[in-house]
Design a protein around this motif. Structure first.
Motif, PDB file in Angstrom:
ATOM      1  N   ALA A  82      40.510  40.899  38.420  1.00  5.24           N
ATOM      2  CA  ALA A  82      40.549  40.022  37.257  1.00  5.24           C
ATOM      3  C   ALA A  82      41.213  38.689  37.583  1.00  5.24           C
ATOM      4  O   ALA A  82      40.697  37.618  37.228  1.00  5.24           O
ATOM      5  CB  ALA A  82      41.279  40.711  36.105  1.00  5.24           C
TER       6      ALA A  82
ATOM      7  N   GLY B  55      39.055  35.463  37.708  1.00  8.88           N
ATOM      8  CA  GLY B  55      39.464  34.583  36.619  1.00  8.88           C
ATOM      9  C   GLY B  55      39.933  33.238  37.121  1.00  8.88           C
ATOM     10  O   GLY B  55      39.598  32.184  36.554  1.00  8.88           O
TER      11      GLY B  55
ATOM     12  N   ARG C 237      37.006  31.212  38.236  1.00 10.30           N
ATOM     13  CA  ARG C 237      36.270  30.616  37.126  1.00 10.30           C
ATOM     14  C   ARG C 237      36.839  29.254  36.752  1.00 10.30           C
ATOM     15  O   ARG C 237      36.103  28.363  36.321  1.00 10.30           O
ATOM     16  CB  ARG C 237      36.329  31.529  35.898  1.00 10.30           C
TER      17      ARG C 237
ATOM     18  N   THR D 253      31.356  38.583  36.309  1.00 11.10           N
ATOM     19  CA  THR D 253      31.862  38.953  34.991  1.00 11.10           C
ATOM     20  C   THR D 253      30.722  39.295  34.036  1.00 11.10           C
ATOM     21  O   THR D 253      30.821  40.264  33.265  1.00 11.10           O
ATOM     22  CB  THR D 253      32.713  37.823  34.388  1.00 11.10           C
TER      23      THR D 253
ATOM     24  N   ARG E 295      30.245  42.972  32.416  1.00 13.74           N
ATOM     25  CA  ARG E 295      30.487  43.000  30.977  1.00 13.74           C
ATOM     26  C   ARG E 295      29.197  43.237  30.201  1.00 13.74           C
ATOM     27  O   ARG E 295      29.227  43.712  29.073  1.00 13.74           O
ATOM     28  CB  ARG E 295      31.122  41.690  30.507  1.00 13.74           C
TER      29      ARG E 295
ATOM     30  N   GLY F 298      35.880  42.689  35.296  1.00 18.30           N
ATOM     31  CA  GLY F 298      34.958  41.840  34.552  1.00 18.30           C
ATOM     32  C   GLY F 298      35.544  41.350  33.249  1.00 18.30           C
ATOM     33  O   GLY F 298      35.507  40.146  32.939  1.00 18.30           O
ATOM     34  N   TYR F 299      36.098  42.263  32.474  1.00 19.91           N
ATOM     35  CA  TYR F 299      36.703  41.868  31.197  1.00 19.91           C
ATOM     36  C   TYR F 299      38.028  41.133  31.411  1.00 19.91           C
ATOM     37  O   TYR F 299      38.354  40.182  30.698  1.00 19.91           O
ATOM     38  CB  TYR F 299      36.924  43.105  30.317  1.00 19.91           C
TER      39      TYR F 299
ATOM     40  N   ALA G  71      38.851  39.248  33.932  1.00 16.54           N
ATOM     41  CA  ALA G  71      38.622  37.892  34.431  1.00 16.54           C
ATOM     42  C   ALA G  71      38.462  36.906  33.279  1.00 16.54           C
ATOM     43  O   ALA G  71      38.931  35.760  33.360  1.00 16.54           O
ATOM     44  CB  ALA G  71      37.386  37.858  35.332  1.00 16.54           C
ATOM     45  N   GLU G  72      37.821  37.340  32.208  1.00 14.69           N
ATOM     46  CA  GLU G  72      37.672  36.476  31.033  1.00 14.69           C
ATOM     47  C   GLU G  72      39.015  36.257  30.339  1.00 14.69           C
ATOM     48  O   GLU G  72      39.285  35.175  29.815  1.00 14.69           O
ATOM     49  CB  GLU G  72      36.668  37.081  30.054  1.00 14.69           C
TER      50      GLU G  72
END
Length: 221
Positions: free
Chosen positions: A32, A36, A39, A54, A58, A96-97, A99-100
């Motif tokens: 993450a 993240g 990104r 991601t 996701r 995935g979650y 990283a957001e």
């Protein structure tokens, strides 16, 4: 029914569940933060790669991901042990979650803070680790706590690839005893107890982070 004969099996299954959950959270948190940060700071190419990661994890079913890793990958010569597969898939889900969550927290750092860092002649690395992350980590903690609890609950899916976790063990005992009400009630209580332990651990970590023991308070200035 004499539960003393089955209690060791239940406890062993709960131990497997907790081990897979904790390993997935740790590996997933690393993913993450890596994706993240990419990104936000990775540039066009790396940011696009992180975005693809991601969105894939996701936007697709965790159960299908689990089956794909366990049943499809061996067809191309890449296979893992069931427990390893379960940890990798759950970790990828957390990553995935998560990283957001990381991206959102980093993006929420005020432009005034970033401009002050540039005025102090900080490079991008210094700005990230001395200004952005110390503030963003505090904002991430509640969301990461919820994600950790969700990971514990989702870990029951690994029973579908023959991992003897709590759910798999409960189902096996139920098939032997035909006592659905008792075994599933105890299973619910076990998951609730593990959730409480995990929540307490998360609260302690959050308190330490907010107190500034992880990132020195001077880093916020």
């Amino acid at each position: 029914m004499d539960w003393s004969a089955y209690l060791p099996m239940i406890l062993q299954g709960a131990g497997v569940t907790m081990t897979i959950t904790l390993a997935s959270i740790v590996v997933g948190a690393l993913l993450a933060f890596a994706f993240g940060i990419l990104r936000v700071e990775g540039g066009p190419v790396l940011s696009t790669i992180a975005l693809c990661y991601t969105e894939v994890f996701r936007g697709t079913s965790l159960l299908v991901q689990l089956f794909w890793f366990y049943y499809a990958l061996p067809l191309v010569g890449l296979s893992f042990e069931p427990v390893t597969t379960g940890i990798l898939v759950l970790a990828a889900h957390v990553g995935g979650y998560g990283a957001e969550i990381v991206r959102g927290a980093l993006s929420s750092v005020s432009t005034q803070q970033l401009e002050a860092a540039r005025a102090l002649n900080f490079d991008r690395f210094q700005t990230l680790f001395r200004v952005s992350l110390p503030q963003a980590v505090v904002e991430m903690m509640p969301a990461f706590g919820n994600l950790a609890i969700e990971t514990l609950k989702l870990s029951s899916l690994v029973s579908l690839i023959s991992i003897a976790d709590l759910t798999f063990t409960a189902q096996s005992i139920r098939n032997l005893t035909l006592d659905s009400a008792s075994i599933y009630s105890i299973t619910l209580l076990c998951y609730f107890a593990m959730s409480l332990v995990l929540m307490i651990a998360i609260r302690i970590i959050e308190h330490v982070v907010r107190r500034g023991d992880v990132f020195p308070r001077s880093a916020h200035s």
